[in-house]
Scaffold this motif. Structure first.
Motif, PDB file in Angstrom:
ATOM      1  N   LYS A  53       0.852  -1.107  -0.038  1.00 20.91           N
ATOM      2  CA  LYS A  53      -0.103  -0.167  -0.058  1.00 20.91           C
ATOM      3  C   LYS A  53       0.815   1.194   0.041  1.00 20.91           C
ATOM      4  CE  LYS A  53      -4.558  -1.030   0.993  1.00 20.91           C
ATOM      5  NZ  LYS A  53      -4.761  -2.591   0.211  1.00 20.91           N
ATOM      6  N   SER A  54       2.138   1.130   0.690  1.00 17.97           N
ATOM      7  CA  SER A  54       2.973   2.164   0.765  1.00 17.97           C
ATOM      8  C   SER A  54       3.681   2.593  -0.602  1.00 17.97           C
ATOM      9  CB  SER A  54       4.066   2.109   1.550  1.00 17.97           C
ATOM     10  OG  SER A  54       4.802   0.913   1.629  1.00 17.97           O
ATOM     11  N   GLY A  55       3.534   1.652  -1.531  1.00 21.72           N
ATOM     12  CA  GLY A  55       4.347   1.954  -2.817  1.00 21.72           C
ATOM     13  C   GLY A  55       5.578   1.185  -2.918  1.00 21.72           C
ATOM     14  N   GLU A  56       5.914   0.843  -1.844  1.00 19.50           N
ATOM     15  CA  GLU A  56       7.247  -0.231  -1.870  1.00 19.50           C
ATOM     16  C   GLU A  56       7.093  -1.529  -2.682  1.00 19.50           C
ATOM     17  OE1 GLU A  56       9.681   1.248   2.068  1.00 19.50           O
ATOM     18  OE2 GLU A  56       7.912  -0.371   2.292  1.00 19.50           O
ATOM     19  N   PRO A  57       8.086  -2.112  -3.088  1.00 15.65           N
ATOM     20  CA  PRO A  57       7.832  -3.620  -3.729  1.00 15.65           C
ATOM     21  C   PRO A  57       7.717  -4.440  -2.456  1.00 15.65           C
ATOM     22  CG  PRO A  57      10.152  -2.590  -4.456  1.00 15.65           C
ATOM     23  CD  PRO A  57       9.410  -1.610  -3.361  1.00 15.65           C
ATOM     24  N   TYR A  58       6.727  -5.267  -2.542  1.00 14.05           N
ATOM     25  CA  TYR A  58       6.213  -6.340  -1.635  1.00 14.05           C
ATOM     26  C   TYR A  58       7.170  -6.919  -0.879  1.00 14.05           C
ATOM     27  CZ  TYR A  58       2.807  -9.133   0.964  1.00 14.05           C
ATOM     28  OH  TYR A  58       2.115  -9.675   2.174  1.00 14.05           O
ATOM     29  N   ILE A  59       8.382  -7.175  -1.496  1.00 15.65           N
ATOM     30  CA  ILE A  59       9.526  -8.168  -0.951  1.00 15.65           C
ATOM     31  C   ILE A  59      10.049  -7.462   0.361  1.00 15.65           C
ATOM     32  CG2 ILE A  59      11.393  -7.419  -2.625  1.00 15.65           C
ATOM     33  CD1 ILE A  59      10.930 -10.985  -1.085  1.00 15.65           C
ATOM     34  N   ILE A  60       9.779  -6.088   0.359  1.00 15.34           N
ATOM     35  CA  ILE A  60      10.498  -5.334   1.538  1.00 15.34           C
ATOM     36  C   ILE A  60       9.880  -5.894   2.730  1.00 15.34           C
ATOM     37  CG2 ILE A  60      10.673  -3.079   2.393  1.00 15.34           C
ATOM     38  CD1 ILE A  60      12.431  -3.260   0.167  1.00 15.34           C
ATOM     39  N   HIS A  61       8.319  -6.259   2.658  1.00 20.32           N
ATOM     40  CA  HIS A  61       7.768  -6.692   3.900  1.00 20.32           C
ATOM     41  C   HIS A  61       8.383  -7.834   4.424  1.00 20.32           C
ATOM     42  CE1 HIS A  61       4.734  -7.704   6.976  1.00 20.32           C
ATOM     43  NE2 HIS A  61       4.298  -8.649   6.071  1.00 20.32           N
ATOM     44  N   PRO A  62       8.486  -9.083   3.795  1.00 20.47           N
ATOM     45  CA  PRO A  62       9.068 -10.150   4.271  1.00 20.47           C
ATOM     46  C   PRO A  62      10.337  -9.889   4.665  1.00 20.47           C
ATOM     47  CG  PRO A  62       7.878 -10.631   2.151  1.00 20.47           C
ATOM     48  CD  PRO A  62       7.845  -9.246   2.213  1.00 20.47           C
ATOM     49  N   LEU A  63      11.170  -9.209   4.187  1.00 23.98           N
ATOM     50  CA  LEU A  63      12.771  -8.831   4.354  1.00 23.98           C
ATOM     51  C   LEU A  63      12.728  -8.201   5.832  1.00 23.98           C
ATOM     52  CD1 LEU A  63      14.518  -7.934   1.046  1.00 23.98           C
ATOM     53  CD2 LEU A  63      14.734 -10.119   2.553  1.00 23.98           C
ATOM     54  N   ALA A  64      11.785  -7.205   5.967  1.00 22.10           N
ATOM     55  CA  ALA A  64      11.916  -6.490   7.285  1.00 22.10           C
ATOM     56  C   ALA A  64      11.440  -7.154   8.514  1.00 22.10           C
ATOM     57  CB  ALA A  64      10.734  -5.460   7.140  1.00 22.10           C
ATOM     58  N   VAL A  65      10.432  -8.325   8.267  1.00 23.08           N
ATOM     59  CA  VAL A  65       9.982  -9.244   9.142  1.00 23.08           C
ATOM     60  C   VAL A  65      10.919 -10.206   9.451  1.00 23.08           C
ATOM     61  CG1 VAL A  65       8.290 -11.188   9.566  1.00 23.08           C
ATOM     62  CG2 VAL A  65       7.501  -8.977   8.356  1.00 23.08           C
ATOM     63  N   ALA A  66      11.928 -10.756   8.568  1.00 20.95           N
ATOM     64  CA  ALA A  66      12.937 -11.429   8.821  1.00 20.95           C
ATOM     65  C   ALA A  66      14.204 -10.681   9.583  1.00 20.95           C
ATOM     66  CB  ALA A  66      13.475 -12.052   7.430  1.00 20.95           C
ATOM     67  N   HIS A  67      14.070  -9.620   9.437  1.00 18.56           N
ATOM     68  CA  HIS A  67      15.025  -8.879  10.244  1.00 18.56           C
ATOM     69  C   HIS A  67      14.661  -8.608  11.640  1.00 18.56           C
ATOM     70  CE1 HIS A  67      17.420  -5.357  11.427  1.00 18.56           C
ATOM     71  NE2 HIS A  67      18.285  -5.370  10.421  1.00 18.56           N
ATOM     72  N   ILE A  68      13.278  -8.370  11.827  1.00 19.05           N
ATOM     73  CA  ILE A  68      13.103  -8.602  13.270  1.00 19.05           C
ATOM     74  C   ILE A  68      12.979  -9.917  13.742  1.00 19.05           C
ATOM     75  CG2 ILE A  68      10.884  -8.262  14.615  1.00 19.05           C
ATOM     76  CD1 ILE A  68       9.872  -6.443  12.644  1.00 19.05           C
ATOM     77  N   VAL A  69      13.019 -10.923  13.222  1.00 18.98           N
ATOM     78  CA  VAL A  69      12.947 -12.490  13.622  1.00 18.98           C
ATOM     79  C   VAL A  69      14.370 -12.525  13.931  1.00 18.98           C
ATOM     80  CG1 VAL A  69      12.970 -14.702  12.884  1.00 18.98           C
ATOM     81  CG2 VAL A  69      11.083 -13.271  12.658  1.00 18.98           C
ATOM     82  N   SER A  70      15.385 -12.144  13.126  1.00 18.81           N
ATOM     83  CA  SER A  70      16.827 -12.317  13.662  1.00 18.81           C
ATOM     84  C   SER A  70      17.350 -11.461  14.294  1.00 18.81           C
ATOM     85  CB  SER A  70      17.460 -11.984  12.009  1.00 18.81           C
ATOM     86  OG  SER A  70      18.993 -12.147  12.214  1.00 18.81           O
TER      87      SER A  70
END
Length: 746
Positions: A53-70
């Motif tokens: 919705k923010s206009g960013e490529p969708y893959i940014i979200h899974p990468l950001a989630v993975a960053h929090i997980v790590s």
């Protein structure tokens, strides 16, 4: 190179992946890093061309989630891969079988737990939100990592909530506050829990959030000075004892300040424990951690006098989520109470990152913990086929917060229970048969009934009788999900009988009012009592939980100059008076869920009514809930009932705003207290009578030993008038507090 992405997007994605890779360190093996790289390339290709919705490529979200997980939870390669892939099955053409073939069964199971349900699976009367959540929890049986990744997913969604529509923001924020923040708390993820709470408040109460943030910022210099003054003598003493430590000030979160203001009815300036001082030390090998923590406590209480009832020992008996620490509140400089938290580095890591991550995925050989026992209780709840998703969600919520009381069996064994637990809760905690046949108990040799509420430290001997059987009335006072589940299970054979009995009672009562039990009427009654369908209504009435005492007031015709009603049901007149049945209905108005619902002065014209649970007044922050009759019920945003509706039936929530109200007035209850003196009542009534737009209905004063309490029932037009009145009343000499009471008994 992905042709569906621009060069700028490719650079942005590469930067996000590099940030993720920097969090791995020595924790992730080379083989693990290769698998993560493979997962990233696969997900990037699968989500190519899709935007958030923010206009960013969708893959940014899974990468950001993975960053929090790590980095913020500290999980391993399997969890990071699952986080990167968590939306692939739901949003692309790839299947779980593809994921299993490429990345193995473990990753596939975690991804399955993270994938939402399709519409077809969700039953007609269950909330889709609640059903999704139940499905996700079912994976607890196999893998708690699902929940940890889901929390990371929710945290990133909350951090990027700005791009969502207002009604979606409300739904997601309330769901976060209702379920995900308590879940993070239960799993020991304090940092994530605090951020989730603060972000929820930012979207549900934006003005309040900004005000508290501003007040905290404006007092920073004074606060820093007080902290330095407080810690200086402690630092000096700890150094002289050769203790390797780090001491820091921790500010209370915006949400916890707001929560205290709400629950205690105090202003920002009256929240005394804004600061906590944290001492984290590296323990010496030759002494126990507990002994060293108490040595530091002794040093602190030699310098500052402790508050006797505010010493908390979470080391001897850790919290249910593994939290260990020693807390003490002391009288600091300038007459300020300060909380000091004492922890070792190991305890601090558990507190910040969560016990689940700490012992499950770092190879620690830990004996069965309180967390394991909690997970076992959740599995038991999930295996009960009788509870629907909404009921399950309520029961799960009750089990989220850490055990707060400790009681003992006659043999001295310790049992943890939620605060407010009764004799029956304790009995079922020990054994199902003990609960089923319980007739009472002895506490410290004193006989108590089954409804007796336990206190921490009680030693409980359960008394049983072979002739005793579970009693449906127990459900009114027991609080643990396990006990509720067992009692309901004992009565599930009678379910059909309860439904039939409830149907007969309702039809008989409606008949007295000459109203047919049409599906529309039953829908309205179910909605009024916040039930999902007519079967739940029949069951509640049949089991005696609903008396339908309010039926007459629900079914009355519209009354002039009164508070707006929830709805008006169809009436039937006596055939002698009227030859045919007449219908009173609100005019149907198409409701735009995405737009803001405007509250006009005539509620019937606008198709809305005000919720009885929170009594909103024009000008307050509110939201709308669309009931099954397409009628909008207006709740205050901080109303617990609204919070529950948003978290379970968020798709029916809309944003709402007031227009200027001039004619219609609303009943409000104000409570005063202070020091009694001659003429104070006269001053209060004079101020009210001089303020335009406010009329008195009832004024009651009671004095005792020089202290007075007053109750004012006033008709007002909007919240601004009420705030002005409260401010003027507070200036009267002798008045100590003026509070608005939200629930009104008419």
């Amino acid at each position: 190179m992905n042709t569906l992405q621009t060069k700028a997007e490719q650079r942005l994605i590469a930067d996000y992946y590099d940030d993720l890779a920097r969090t791995f360190g020595q924790r992730i093996s080379d083989e693990g890093k290769e698998r993560i790289q493979k997962a990233f390339e696969f997900a990037n290709s699968a989500h190519a061309g899709v935007k958030r919705k923010s206009g960013e490529p969708y893959i940014i979200h899974p990468l950001a989630v993975a960053h929090i997980v790590s980095s913020e939870i500290g999980l391993g390669a399997t969890s990071i891969i699952s986080a990167i892939l968590h939306d692939v099955v739901e949003d692309t053409d790839y299947t779980l079988e593809d994921i299993e073939n490429l990345f193995g069964e473990k990753v596939s199971k975690v991804v399955d737990g993270l994938t939402k349900l399709s519409d077809e699976i969700t039953s007609t009367h269950d909330s889709k939100q609640a059903t999704n959540f139940r499905k996700m929890l079912m994976t607890l049986s196999d893998d708690v990592r699902v929940i940890l990744i889901k929390l990371a997913d929710r945290l990133h969604n909350m951090r990027t909530l700005d791009s969502m529509q207002p009604n979606k923001q409300l739904k997601i924020a309330a769901e976060t506050l209702y379920i995900f923040a308590p879940l993070a708390h239960r799993l020991g993820l304090y940092t994530i829990k605090t951020e989730l709470e603060d972000l929820s408040l930012k979207y549900t109460h934006p003005e309040t959030y900004s005000q508290i943030l501003f007040r905290l910022h404006s007092q920073k210099e004074r606060r820093d000075y007080l902290v330095e003054e407080f810690i200086a003598p402690i630092e000096s003493q700890l150094k002289s004892e050769n203790i390797n430590f780090n001491i820091s000030g921790r500010l209370k979160s915006v949400f916890s300040i707001w929560n205290k203001m709400q629950t205690k009815g105090v202003s920002f300036d009256e929240v005394y424990d804004l600061m906590a001082i944290r001492i984290v030390f590296n323990p010496k090998n030759n002494l126990s951690e507990k002994r060293q923590c108490f040595d530091i406590l002794s040093i602190i209480t030699d310098i500052y006098k402790p508050k006797p009832d505010r010493i908390r020992d979470w080391i001897t008996i850790p919290k249910a989520n593994g939290y260990e620490a020693l807390h003490v509140t002391v009288m600091g400089p300038q007459g300020k109470w300060v909380e000091v938290q004492i922890r070792t580095q190991r305890m601090d890591e558990i507190a910040e990152r969560g016990f689940a991550a700490h012992y499950k995925y770092k190879g620690d050989e830990t004996p069965e913990s309180e967390l394991d026992r909690w997970l076992e209780k959740i599995r038991e709840m999930l295996q009960n086929p009788e509870s629907d998703a909404l009921e399950f969600l309520d029961e799960f919520k009750m089990n989220l917060y850490s055990s707060e009381i400790i009681v003992f069996t006659p043999k001295g064994e310790m049992v943890n229970l939620p605060k407010g637990s009764t004799i029956i809760d304790f009995a079922y905690e020990i054994h199902t048969d003990l609960g089923n046949h319980c007739i009472g108990a002895k506490i410290n040799h004193k006989l108590v009934p089954v409804s007796h509420v336990l206190q921490s430290g009680d030693q409980v001997e359960i008394l049983t009788s072979k002739t005793q059987l579970p009693d449906i009335s127990w459900l009114k006072f027991i609080i643990t999900a396990k006990a509720k589940g067992k009692v309901k299970q004992a009565f599930k054979l009678d379910k059909k009988r309860h439904l039939e009995k409830g149907r007969e009672i309702i039809e008989e009562k409606l008949k007295k009012h000459n109203i047919k039990p049409s599906s529309d009427t039953l829908k309205k009654l179910s909605s009024y009592y916040n039930l999902s369908n007519k079967d739940q209504l029949y069951a509640q009435v049949g089991m005696g939980f609903l008396e339908l005492d309010e039926l007459e007031s629900i079914l009355k015709t519209r009354r002039e100059n009164k508070l707006a009603k929830f709805w008006t049901l169809s009436f039937g007149w006596n055939k002698k008076d009227k030859p045919e049945e007449k219908q009173f209905e609100f005019p149907k108005r198409k409701i735009d869920k995405k737009g803001t619902f405007i509250l006009k002065e005539n509620p019937e014209e606008s198709n809305y009514s005000l919720a009885k649970c929170c009594q909103p007044i024009p000008g307050e922050e509110v939201l709308g809930y669309i009931n099954s009759n397409n009628h909008v019920i207006i709740h205050k945003r901080n109303c617990p009932e609204a919070n529950k509706l948003m978290s379970q039936q968020g798709d029916r929530i809309i944003t709402a705003e007031w227009t200027k109200f001039k004619k219609r007035s609303y009943l409000s209850h104000i409570k005063l207290n202070g020091f009694d003196r001659v003429g104070i009542l006269n001053e209060v009534t004079t101020i009210i009578s001089k303020q335009n737009n406010i009329n008195m209905r009832t004024v009651m004063f009671d004095t005792h030993d020089g202290i007075f309490e007053g109750d004012l029932y006033l008709y007002i037009h909007n919240v601004e008038d009420l705030k002005n009145l409260i401010a003027r009343l507070m200036k009267i000499k002798g008045i100590d507090s003026v509070l608005r009471i939200e629930s009104i008994e008419e």
